[in-house]
Design a protein around this motif. Structure first.
Motif, PDB file in Angstrom:
ATOM      1  N   ALA A  79      14.714  -6.511  26.478  1.00  0.00           N
ATOM      2  CA  ALA A  79      14.802  -5.054  26.358  1.00  0.00           C
ATOM      3  C   ALA A  79      14.221  -4.329  27.569  1.00  0.00           C
ATOM      4  CB  ALA A  79      14.086  -4.591  25.094  1.00  0.00           C
ATOM      5  N   HIS A  80      13.660  -5.070  28.533  1.00  0.00           N
ATOM      6  CA  HIS A  80      13.064  -4.443  29.714  1.00  0.00           C
ATOM      7  C   HIS A  80      14.140  -3.693  30.506  1.00  0.00           C
ATOM      8  CE1 HIS A  80      11.379  -4.313  33.849  1.00  0.00           C
ATOM      9  NE2 HIS A  80      10.246  -4.109  33.191  1.00  0.00           N
ATOM     10  N   PRO A  81      13.770  -2.627  31.223  1.00  0.00           N
ATOM     11  CA  PRO A  81      14.781  -1.841  31.963  1.00  0.00           C
ATOM     12  C   PRO A  81      15.682  -2.645  32.887  1.00  0.00           C
ATOM     13  CG  PRO A  81      12.718  -0.636  31.885  1.00  0.00           C
ATOM     14  CD  PRO A  81      12.449  -1.978  31.261  1.00  0.00           C
ATOM     15  N   TYR A  82      15.204  -3.763  33.465  1.00  0.00           N
ATOM     16  CA  TYR A  82      16.059  -4.482  34.419  1.00  0.00           C
ATOM     17  C   TYR A  82      15.810  -5.984  34.484  1.00  0.00           C
ATOM     18  CZ  TYR A  82      11.811  -3.759  37.237  1.00  0.00           C
ATOM     19  OH  TYR A  82      10.508  -3.705  37.672  1.00  0.00           O
ATOM     20  N   ALA A  83      14.801  -6.510  33.801  1.00  0.00           N
ATOM     21  CA  ALA A  83      14.382  -7.903  33.993  1.00  0.00           C
ATOM     22  C   ALA A  83      15.502  -8.900  33.703  1.00  0.00           C
ATOM     23  CB  ALA A  83      13.165  -8.209  33.123  1.00  0.00           C
ATOM     24  N   LEU A  84      16.266  -8.685  32.651  1.00  0.00           N
ATOM     25  CA  LEU A  84      17.322  -9.629  32.305  1.00  0.00           C
ATOM     26  C   LEU A  84      18.477  -9.567  33.296  1.00  0.00           C
ATOM     27  CD1 LEU A  84      18.592 -11.661  30.335  1.00  0.00           C
ATOM     28  CD2 LEU A  84      19.513  -9.714  29.050  1.00  0.00           C
ATOM     29  N   ASP A  85      18.942  -8.372  33.588  1.00  0.00           N
ATOM     30  CA  ASP A  85      20.132  -8.221  34.442  1.00  0.00           C
ATOM     31  C   ASP A  85      19.880  -8.622  35.887  1.00  0.00           C
ATOM     32  OD1 ASP A  85      21.700  -7.321  32.354  1.00  0.00           O
ATOM     33  OD2 ASP A  85      21.195  -5.223  32.683  1.00  0.00           O
ATOM     34  N   LEU A  86      18.662  -8.426  36.369  1.00  0.00           N
ATOM     35  CA  LEU A  86      18.357  -8.727  37.778  1.00  0.00           C
ATOM     36  C   LEU A  86      17.784 -10.126  37.982  1.00  0.00           C
ATOM     37  CD1 LEU A  86      16.896  -5.336  39.093  1.00  0.00           C
ATOM     38  CD2 LEU A  86      19.272  -6.151  39.066  1.00  0.00           C
ATOM     39  N   ASP A  87      17.766 -10.942  36.909  1.00  0.00           N
ATOM     40  CA  ASP A  87      17.269 -12.328  37.019  1.00  0.00           C
ATOM     41  C   ASP A  87      15.837 -12.363  37.545  1.00  0.00           C
ATOM     42  OD1 ASP A  87      19.827 -13.488  36.260  1.00  0.00           O
ATOM     43  OD2 ASP A  87      20.530 -12.927  38.249  1.00  0.00           O
ATOM     44  N   ILE A  88      14.976 -11.571  36.914  1.00  0.00           N
ATOM     45  CA  ILE A  88      13.575 -11.556  37.348  1.00  0.00           C
ATOM     46  C   ILE A  88      12.857 -12.822  36.896  1.00  0.00           C
ATOM     47  CG2 ILE A  88      11.402 -10.285  37.224  1.00  0.00           C
ATOM     48  CD1 ILE A  88      13.591  -8.858  38.773  1.00  0.00           C
ATOM     49  N   ALA A 114      35.040 -10.429  43.169  1.00  0.00           N
ATOM     50  CA  ALA A 114      34.972  -9.846  44.513  1.00  0.00           C
ATOM     51  C   ALA A 114      33.539  -9.642  44.988  1.00  0.00           C
ATOM     52  CB  ALA A 114      35.730  -8.517  44.537  1.00  0.00           C
ATOM     53  N   GLY A 115      32.577  -9.663  44.060  1.00  0.00           N
ATOM     54  CA  GLY A 115      31.168  -9.524  44.453  1.00  0.00           C
ATOM     55  C   GLY A 115      30.522  -8.237  43.993  1.00  0.00           C
ATOM     56  N   LYS A 116      31.156  -7.495  43.094  1.00  0.00           N
ATOM     57  CA  LYS A 116      30.606  -6.198  42.660  1.00  0.00           C
ATOM     58  C   LYS A 116      29.269  -6.376  41.930  1.00  0.00           C
ATOM     59  CE  LYS A 116      34.073  -4.979  40.100  1.00  0.00           C
ATOM     60  NZ  LYS A 116      34.765  -6.294  40.164  1.00  0.00           N
ATOM     61  N   SER A 117      29.226  -7.305  40.983  1.00  0.00           N
ATOM     62  CA  SER A 117      27.995  -7.517  40.217  1.00  0.00           C
ATOM     63  C   SER A 117      26.867  -8.008  41.119  1.00  0.00           C
ATOM     64  CB  SER A 117      28.238  -8.517  39.085  1.00  0.00           C
ATOM     65  OG  SER A 117      29.222  -8.039  38.192  1.00  0.00           O
ATOM     66  N   MET A 152      24.096  -4.457  32.500  1.00  0.00           N
ATOM     67  CA  MET A 152      25.057  -5.386  33.098  1.00  0.00           C
ATOM     68  C   MET A 152      25.402  -6.529  32.146  1.00  0.00           C
ATOM     69  SD  MET A 152      23.370  -5.491  36.920  1.00  0.00           S
ATOM     70  CE  MET A 152      24.725  -6.363  37.669  1.00  0.00           C
ATOM     71  N   ARG A 153      24.414  -6.997  31.418  1.00  0.00           N
ATOM     72  CA  ARG A 153      24.646  -8.077  30.456  1.00  0.00           C
ATOM     73  C   ARG A 153      24.260  -7.582  29.066  1.00  0.00           C
ATOM     74  NH1 ARG A 153      21.222 -12.018  34.277  1.00  0.00           N
ATOM     75  NH2 ARG A 153      22.885 -12.913  35.559  1.00  0.00           N
ATOM     76  N   PHE A 196      20.114   3.802  38.382  1.00  0.00           N
ATOM     77  CA  PHE A 196      20.752   2.908  37.418  1.00  0.00           C
ATOM     78  C   PHE A 196      21.813   2.062  38.097  1.00  0.00           C
ATOM     79  CE2 PHE A 196      22.467   7.225  37.022  1.00  0.00           C
ATOM     80  CZ  PHE A 196      23.780   7.028  37.428  1.00  0.00           C
ATOM     81  N   LEU A 197      22.032   0.895  37.529  1.00  0.00           N
ATOM     82  CA  LEU A 197      23.049  -0.051  37.983  1.00  0.00           C
ATOM     83  C   LEU A 197      23.846  -0.465  36.754  1.00  0.00           C
ATOM     84  CD1 LEU A 197      20.597  -2.119  40.180  1.00  0.00           C
ATOM     85  CD2 LEU A 197      22.387  -0.619  41.076  1.00  0.00           C
ATOM     86  N   LEU A 198      25.087  -0.012  36.690  1.00  0.00           N
ATOM     87  CA  LEU A 198      25.922  -0.230  35.515  1.00  0.00           C
ATOM     88  C   LEU A 198      27.141  -1.057  35.910  1.00  0.00           C
ATOM     89  CD1 LEU A 198      25.870   3.414  34.051  1.00  0.00           C
ATOM     90  CD2 LEU A 198      24.159   1.599  33.801  1.00  0.00           C
ATOM     91  N   ASP A 199      27.406  -2.097  35.141  1.00  0.00           N
ATOM     92  CA  ASP A 199      28.513  -2.997  35.455  1.00  0.00           C
ATOM     93  C   ASP A 199      29.560  -2.936  34.343  1.00  0.00           C
ATOM     94  OD1 ASP A 199      30.091  -4.862  36.644  1.00  0.00           O
ATOM     95  OD2 ASP A 199      28.775  -6.571  36.263  1.00  0.00           O
TER      96      ASP A 199
END
Length: 590
Positions: free
Chosen positions: A114-123, A415-418, A453-454, A489-492
Motif C-alpha cells: 500500500a506504500h505510495p511507490y515501493a511496490l511499483d518501483l521495485d524498492i 517499447a519501454g514505457k513502464s 502501475m501494478r 505521479f507515475l501512472l501506467d
C-alpha cells in the motif's frame, strides 16, 4: 581515487593470499601449542613431585607466558577469519559491479504493497533497489536505510547523508573494515527493540535491606559452610542461607522477566561496541569514543546474567544471589547511561546506512549529485534505470514543470514505457534520500512520488483488479489535492480493466482533474486518442512516444523517448509470430 574494479580485484588477491598464509600459520602453531602444553603438564608434575612450593613456583612462572601464547594463537585465527571475510566482500562487490547483486539482502519483509511507490518501483525484493544498495550489518542500520528509501528526507537529513556518503565514499577500505567487523553479527530488530524497552524499565533492586542482603549474602554463605563443617550441625548452619532463599522467592517471577530483555545480548553488544569503536575513527566520530567501554561493560554484565541458563546456577543463587547481584549492576549501568545509549545506537545505525550510500558512490563514480530548487521543475539529462546493466541501459531526458503538467507517453507493447516511468521514479527516490542519481544531470524540487502501475485483485477481500486500481487512483487524487503537497505521479495504462469507451472517458476526466489540482507526472498509455488533449487551448499535456520498428520478422526496440504520438503497432505482429493465425492484410507494420 582508485577505480572500483581494480581496487576490489587487488583486495581480493591480497586478502585471499593473507588468509591462506595466516591459516597455515595458525595450523602449524596449533601443533606447537599442543606439544608445549604436554611438556608443561609433565614439567608441573615433576615440579610438584619435588615439593609443593616448587610446583607452585613453576605454575606461577609458566602460566602467564602460556596464556599469552594461547591469546596470540587465537589472534592469528581471528586475523585469518577477518582476511577471509574481506576477500568474500571484495568478491561480492566484483559481482555487483557486473550487476549481479542477488547475493545481497533484498528486504522482502520490508515491503508494504500500500506504500505510495515501493511496490511499483521495485524498492524491495529480488533485483530491487534495496538489494542493489544494501550493505548494512545491523538491524537498526537496515531499518534506517529502508526508511530513507520509503520517504523523502528533510533538507538537513539529505545534506548529511550526502556529505557523509561523499566522505566515506573516498574511504572504501574503511567501509569494508566496518562491514568485516559486522559480518556474522546476525542482528535482528527484535534485539534492538528489547534493548530499547529495557532502557525504559525501572530499577529492579531498590529496597535498602535488599541491597544490604546482597552485600552480606556471600559472607553468610561462607560462614554457613565453615560453621557447618567445623562447629555446628548442618541444619543449624543452613539458617545462614534462609535470607537468600527468601529473597529469591520474592524475586522468583521478576528475575526471568527482567532477564528476557537482555538475554543473549552479550555477544551482540560486544559487536556493537566494535562497530562504534571503528565508527569513532571515521568522519565526525570522535564523540562516540565514550560509548565503546560503556557498551563493553553492558555486554559483560548481560553475559554474566546469562549464566542463569547453567543447570548448576542454583548453587550460585543460594550462595551469592547471582542473578540479583548482576541485575543490581545492570540497574546502575542503566541509570548512568539511560540518556546516552539511544544516541549511541542511533549513531551506529546512521553509520551503517552511510556505508551503503558510500559504497554506492564508490562503485558508481559516473553517477551525479542531484540539484534541488524551489522552482516547480524537473530537468534531467541522460537519465537511466540503475537496476539495468550499464551495457544494456538506454538513457533519456526529461524536462517538465511540476505544477499541473503531465507528459503522456504512448507506444507499442514492450517499447519501454513502464521502464521509463520506473526510471524517473527510482531516481527521484534516490535524489531525495541524499544519494547520487543515475544521470548526467538532475534538477528538481522535492516531490512526493505516487505510482499506480501494478494493481492486483484480492480474492480475500472480493476486490477486482479494476476496483483495486480505482481505490489506488482515489488515494493519489487525495494526495494531489492536499494543500502544500507537491505530488509527482507515475501512472501506467490507467483504467485498463474496463471497456475502451469508459477507459477513454474516465482517463480524460482524471487527467483534467489532476492538472486542475496542480498535480504533475507521467502517464503511459495505449490510448492514442488521449493525445488530443495536447491540442486543447491552454493545455498542460505534452505528448511523447517510444517507437518499435520492424525489419522483416524482427522487432527493433531502441527505447528512445521523443516528442509526438506513437505511430507503431506490434501486438498483431507478436501474435502472428507466436502462431496465432491472423490474416496477413490485418497485420499492421510501421
Amino acid at each position: 581515487m582508485t577505480a572500483p574494479k581494480p581496487f576490489y580485484t587487488a583486495l581480493l588477491a591480497s586478502q585471499t593470499a593473507e588468509a591462506a598464509e595466516l591459516r597455515r600459520r595458525y595450523e602449524r602453531l596449533a601443533l606447537v601449542r599442543l606439544f608445549v602444553f604436554l611438556i608443561w603438564v609433565v614439567g608441573l608434575i615433576l615440579a610438584f613431585s619435588a615439593g609443593g612450593w616448587w610446583g607452585l613456583l613453576a605454575l606461577g612462572l609458566t602460566l602467564p607466558p602460556l596464556v599469552w601464547g594461547v591469546r596470540q594463537h587465537r589472534r592469528i585465527g581471528q586475523r585469518a577469519a577477518a582476511a577471509e571475510v574481506r576477500s568474500q566482500l571484495a568478491a561480492g562487490e566484483l559481482r555487483a559491479l557486473d550487476h549481479d547483486f542477488g547475493h545481497f539482502d533484498g528486504g522482502q519483509d520490508l515491503l508494504d504493497p500500500a506504500h505510495p511507490y515501493a511496490l511499483d518501483l521495485d524498492i524491495f525484493g529480488p533485483h530491487s533497489l534495496f538489494q542493489f544498495l544494501n550493505r548494512t550489518v545491523t538491524a537498526p542500520g537496515r531499518e534506517l536505510l529502508a526508511k530513507q528509501l520509503l520517504q523523502p528526507s528533510s533538507e538537513m537529513e539529505r545534506a548529511r547523508t550526502q556529505v557523509q556518503g561523499q566522505s566515506l565514499g573516498a574511504m572504501p577500505e574503511w567501509c569494508l573494515d566496518f562491514r568485516t567487523l559486522g559480518h556474522g553479527l546476525h542482528d535482528e530488530i527484535g534485539h534492538f527493540q528489547r534493548l530499547a524497552a529495557w532502557l525504559q524499565r525501572p530499577a529492579v533492586v531498590t529496597g535498602r535491606w535488599e541491597r544490604t542482603l546482597l552485600l552480606l549474602s556471600p559472607v553468610l554463605s561462607v560462614l554457613g559452610v565453615v560453621t557447618g563443617l567445623l562447629f555446628v550441625p548442618w541444619f543449624v548452619a543452613a539458617l545462614a542461607f534462609v535470607p537468600a532463599a527468601l529473597l529469591l522467592r520474592k524475586y522468583a517471577e521478576i528475575i526471568p522477566r527482567e532477564h528476557a530483555y537482555t538475554a543473549a545480548m552479550g555477544k551482540l553488544l560486544l559487536g556493537y561496541a566494535a562497530l562504534l569503536e571503528h565508527a569513532s575513527t571515521g568522519p565526525g566520530g570522535a564523540d562516540l569514543r565514550a560509548a565503546v567501554p560503556a557498551l563493553r561493560r553492558l555486554s559483560y554484565l548481560s553475559s554474566q546474567l546469562d549464566v542463569r541458563y547453567n543447570p548448576f546456577v542454583l548453587l550460585l543463587e543460594i550462595s551469592g544471589l547471582w542473578s540479583l547481584q548482576w541485575l543490581r549492576k545492570l540497574d546502575a549501568w542503566r541509570e548512568a547511561h539511560r540518556t546516552a545509549l539511544p544516541g549511541w545506537l542511533e549513531a551506529l545505525a546512521e553509520t551503517d546506512a552511510y556505508v551503503s550510500w558510500a559504497t554506492l558512490r564508490f562503485n558508481q563514480p559516473e553517477w551525479t549529485e542531484p540539484a534541488f530548487t524551489t522552482e516547480p521543475i524537473l530537468h534531467a539529462t541522460g537519465l537511466g534505470h540503475p537496476l539495468l546493466h550499464p551495457a544494456r541501459r538506454v538513457t533519456n531526458d526529461v524536462e517538465m514543470r511540476t505544477d499541473g503538467h503531465i507528459q503522456l507517453v504512448t507506444g507499442s507493447n514492450m517499447a519501454g514505457k513502464s521502464t521509463w516511468l520506473r526510471t524517473v521514479g527510482i531516481n527521484l527516490v534516490l535524489a531525495q534520500a541524499g544519494s547520487p542519481v543515475c544521470a548526467l544531470h538532475l534538477r528538481t524540487r522535492p516531490l512526493q512520488v505516487w505510482t499506480s502501475m501494478r494493481t492486483h485483485d484480492d480474492l480475500s477481500a472480493a476486490t477486482s483488479s479494476f476496483y483495486a486500481e480505482l481505490k489506488r487512483l482515489k488515494v493519489i487524487i487525495e494526495a494531489v489535492s492536499a494543500p502544500d503537497n507537491a505530488v509527482f505521479f507515475l501512472l501506467d495504462e490507467i483504467l485498463k480493466g474496463t471497456n475502451s469507451r469508459d477507459r477513454h472517458t474516465g482517463s480524460r476526466a482524471l487527467i483534467r482533474q489532476l492538472i486542475r489540482d496542480k498535480g504533475a507526472g507521467i502517464i503511459a498509455t495505449h490510448d492514442l486518442e488521449l493525445a488530443d488533449l495536447e491540442k486543447e487551448p491552454g493545455s498542460h499535456v505534452e505528448n511523447y512516444a517510444m517507437e518499435v520498428k520492424t525489419q522483416g520478422d524482427e522487432l527493433i526496440f531502441d527505447y528512445r523517448l521523443h516528442r509526438g504520438v506513437s505511430q507503431s503497432f506490434n501486438a498483431t505482429t507478436l501474435m502472428a509470430r507466436m502462431g496465432i493465425a491472423i490474416p496477413p492484410d490485418e497485420i499492421r507494420h510501421n
